[in-house]
Write a protein that holds these residues in place. Sequence first.
Motif, PDB file in Angstrom:
ATOM      1  N   ARG A  50       0.851  -1.183   0.000  1.00 47.46           N
ATOM      2  CA  ARG A  50       0.000   0.000   0.000  1.00 47.46           C
ATOM      3  C   ARG A  50       0.887   1.233   0.000  1.00 47.46           C
ATOM      4  NH1 ARG A  50      -4.309  -0.290   4.323  1.00 47.46           N
ATOM      5  NH2 ARG A  50      -5.573  -1.096   2.594  1.00 47.46           N
ATOM      6  N   VAL A  51       0.423   2.269  -0.681  1.00 47.97           N
ATOM      7  CA  VAL A  51       1.082   3.566  -0.628  1.00 47.97           C
ATOM      8  C   VAL A  51       0.026   4.605  -0.300  1.00 47.97           C
ATOM      9  CG1 VAL A  51       0.884   3.866  -3.148  1.00 47.97           C
ATOM     10  CG2 VAL A  51       2.558   5.215  -1.856  1.00 47.97           C
ATOM     11  N   THR A  52       0.303   5.422   0.701  1.00 50.68           N
ATOM     12  CA  THR A  52      -0.650   6.451   1.103  1.00 50.68           C
ATOM     13  C   THR A  52      -0.513   7.673   0.206  1.00 50.68           C
ATOM     14  OG1 THR A  52       0.831   7.554   2.660  1.00 50.68           O
ATOM     15  CG2 THR A  52      -0.418   5.643   3.484  1.00 50.68           C
ATOM     16  N   SER A  53      -1.405   8.622   0.398  1.00 45.63           N
ATOM     17  CA  SER A  53      -1.357   9.853  -0.394  1.00 45.63           C
ATOM     18  C   SER A  53      -0.084  10.642  -0.104  1.00 45.63           C
ATOM     19  CB  SER A  53      -2.590  10.711  -0.121  1.00 45.63           C
ATOM     20  OG  SER A  53      -2.684  10.998   1.254  1.00 45.63           O
ATOM     21  N   SER A  54       0.476  10.458   1.078  1.00 42.57           N
ATOM     22  CA  SER A  54       1.707  11.163   1.437  1.00 42.57           C
ATOM     23  C   SER A  54       2.961  10.393   1.024  1.00 42.57           C
ATOM     24  CB  SER A  54       1.751  11.416   2.943  1.00 42.57           C
ATOM     25  OG  SER A  54       1.758  10.197   3.647  1.00 42.57           O
ATOM     26  N   GLY A  55       2.769   9.188   0.487  1.00 42.72           N
ATOM     27  CA  GLY A  55       3.904   8.414   0.000  1.00 42.72           C
ATOM     28  C   GLY A  55       4.428   7.353   0.941  1.00 42.72           C
ATOM     29  N   THR A  56       3.801   7.219   2.094  1.00 42.26           N
ATOM     30  CA  THR A  56       4.200   6.155   3.010  1.00 42.26           C
ATOM     31  C   THR A  56       3.800   4.801   2.453  1.00 42.26           C
ATOM     32  OG1 THR A  56       3.928   7.633   4.900  1.00 42.26           O
ATOM     33  CG2 THR A  56       3.956   5.264   5.352  1.00 42.26           C
ATOM     34  N   THR A  57       4.714   3.861   2.534  1.00 41.68           N
ATOM     35  CA  THR A  57       4.450   2.529   1.993  1.00 41.68           C
ATOM     36  C   THR A  57       4.478   1.480   3.091  1.00 41.68           C
ATOM     37  OG1 THR A  57       6.804   2.191   1.515  1.00 41.68           O
ATOM     38  CG2 THR A  57       5.435   3.090  -0.254  1.00 41.68           C
ATOM     39  N   ASN A  58       3.725   0.429   2.888  1.00 38.81           N
ATOM     40  CA  ASN A  58       3.838  -0.738   3.753  1.00 38.81           C
ATOM     41  C   ASN A  58       3.580  -1.990   2.925  1.00 38.81           C
ATOM     42  OD1 ASN A  58       0.942   0.403   4.242  1.00 38.81           O
ATOM     43  ND2 ASN A  58       0.806  -1.762   4.783  1.00 38.81           N
ATOM     44  N   TYR A  59       4.159  -3.079   3.395  1.00 38.03           N
ATOM     45  CA  TYR A  59       4.172  -4.323   2.634  1.00 38.03           C
ATOM     46  C   TYR A  59       3.803  -5.508   3.514  1.00 38.03           C
ATOM     47  CZ  TYR A  59       6.901  -1.551  -0.673  1.00 38.03           C
ATOM     48  OH  TYR A  59       7.315  -0.583  -1.549  1.00 38.03           O
ATOM     49  N   ALA A  60       3.260  -6.518   2.871  1.00 34.39           N
ATOM     50  CA  ALA A  60       3.082  -7.791   3.561  1.00 34.39           C
ATOM     51  C   ALA A  60       4.471  -8.354   3.871  1.00 34.39           C
ATOM     52  CB  ALA A  60       2.315  -8.761   2.672  1.00 34.39           C
ATOM     53  N   ASP A  61       4.579  -9.038   4.986  1.00 32.70           N
ATOM     54  CA  ASP A  61       5.877  -9.595   5.383  1.00 32.70           C
ATOM     55  C   ASP A  61       6.445 -10.510   4.299  1.00 32.70           C
ATOM     56  OD1 ASP A  61       5.109  -9.951   8.941  1.00 32.70           O
ATOM     57  OD2 ASP A  61       5.854  -8.250   7.774  1.00 32.70           O
ATOM     58  N   SER A  62       5.571 -11.197   3.607  1.00 33.93           N
ATOM     59  CA  SER A  62       6.006 -12.182   2.620  1.00 33.93           C
ATOM     60  C   SER A  62       6.671 -11.557   1.398  1.00 33.93           C
ATOM     61  CB  SER A  62       4.828 -13.039   2.177  1.00 33.93           C
ATOM     62  OG  SER A  62       3.815 -12.230   1.618  1.00 33.93           O
ATOM     63  N   VAL A  63       6.487 -10.249   1.194  1.00 32.60           N
ATOM     64  CA  VAL A  63       7.054  -9.608  -0.001  1.00 32.60           C
ATOM     65  C   VAL A  63       8.064  -8.517   0.332  1.00 32.60           C
ATOM     66  CG1 VAL A  63       4.913 -10.097  -1.233  1.00 32.60           C
ATOM     67  CG2 VAL A  63       5.307  -7.803  -0.299  1.00 32.60           C
ATOM     68  N   LYS A  64       8.248  -8.231   1.606  1.00 37.71           N
ATOM     69  CA  LYS A  64       9.199  -7.183   1.998  1.00 37.71           C
ATOM     70  C   LYS A  64      10.586  -7.480   1.449  1.00 37.71           C
ATOM     71  CE  LYS A  64       7.087  -5.473   6.263  1.00 37.71           C
ATOM     72  NZ  LYS A  64       7.148  -5.461   7.741  1.00 37.71           N
ATOM     73  N   GLY A  65      11.203  -6.447   0.891  1.00 32.76           N
ATOM     74  CA  GLY A  65      12.533  -6.601   0.332  1.00 32.76           C
ATOM     75  C   GLY A  65      12.550  -7.114  -1.091  1.00 32.76           C
ATOM     76  N   ARG A  66      11.404  -7.554  -1.585  1.00 35.47           N
ATOM     77  CA  ARG A  66      11.333  -8.081  -2.958  1.00 35.47           C
ATOM     78  C   ARG A  66      10.428  -7.243  -3.854  1.00 35.47           C
ATOM     79  NH1 ARG A  66       9.062 -12.891  -3.896  1.00 35.47           N
ATOM     80  NH2 ARG A  66       7.657 -12.821  -2.076  1.00 35.47           N
ATOM     81  N   PHE A  67       9.366  -6.688  -3.277  1.00 35.69           N
ATOM     82  CA  PHE A  67       8.389  -5.906  -4.040  1.00 35.69           C
ATOM     83  C   PHE A  67       8.513  -4.429  -3.670  1.00 35.69           C
ATOM     84  CE2 PHE A  67       4.884  -9.364  -4.692  1.00 35.69           C
ATOM     85  CZ  PHE A  67       5.841 -10.231  -5.183  1.00 35.69           C
ATOM     86  N   THR A  68       8.238  -3.577  -4.665  1.00 36.55           N
ATOM     87  CA  THR A  68       8.237  -2.138  -4.437  1.00 36.55           C
ATOM     88  C   THR A  68       7.015  -1.525  -5.095  1.00 36.55           C
ATOM     89  OG1 THR A  68      10.668  -2.080  -4.424  1.00 36.55           O
ATOM     90  CG2 THR A  68       9.502   0.012  -4.703  1.00 36.55           C
ATOM     91  N   ILE A  69       6.237  -0.820  -4.293  1.00 33.62           N
ATOM     92  CA  ILE A  69       5.063  -0.128  -4.817  1.00 33.62           C
ATOM     93  C   ILE A  69       5.450   1.321  -5.096  1.00 33.62           C
ATOM     94  CG2 ILE A  69       4.206   0.509  -2.516  1.00 33.62           C
ATOM     95  CD1 ILE A  69       1.347   0.090  -3.593  1.00 33.62           C
ATOM     96  N   SER A  70       4.920   1.851  -6.197  1.00 37.22           N
ATOM     97  CA  SER A  70       5.218   3.244  -6.525  1.00 37.22           C
ATOM     98  C   SER A  70       4.062   3.827  -7.318  1.00 37.22           C
ATOM     99  CB  SER A  70       6.525   3.353  -7.325  1.00 37.22           C
ATOM    100  OG  SER A  70       6.420   2.656  -8.552  1.00 37.22           O
ATOM    101  N   ARG A  71       4.073   5.139  -7.379  1.00 33.55           N
ATOM    102  CA  ARG A  71       2.980   5.828  -8.074  1.00 33.55           C
ATOM    103  C   ARG A  71       3.603   6.875  -8.988  1.00 33.55           C
ATOM    104  NH1 ARG A  71      -1.266   7.356  -3.936  1.00 33.55           N
ATOM    105  NH2 ARG A  71       0.501   8.480  -3.055  1.00 33.55           N
TER     106      ARG A  71
END
Length: 114
Positions: A50-71
């Motif tokens: 997830r990425v918030t309107s302010s740009g804060t991101t969070n990830y499921a533990d299973s994908v941390k370090g492997r996936f990157t969300i961006s807008r």
Amino acid sequence: QVQLVESGGGLVQPGGSLRLSCAASGIILSLYAMTWYRQAPGKERELVARVTSSGTTNYADSVKGRFTISRDNAKNTLSLQMNNLKPEDTAVYYCNVFWGRSYWGQGTQVTVSS
């Protein structure tokens, strides 16, 4: 009318990469939190990133370090860069935004297999 259209899925070998995109119309993505979910066969839909309107991101533990969300605000698109893919990442991936109600795209299939 809000429309979300995902693309970029496909078949990839374990360890490979894919980049998913979610093109939006009828809504300015930069104003809202945006989320990628996935649903594997026989399993419930789960939050991936997830990425918030302010740009804060969070990830499921299973994908941390492997996936990157961006807008990309200029293109009004949401992306998910997926690296070091594993067979357990196989699922249909959906983008989501909540604006009075929840909006979903049609999903894009990601299959990780040798």
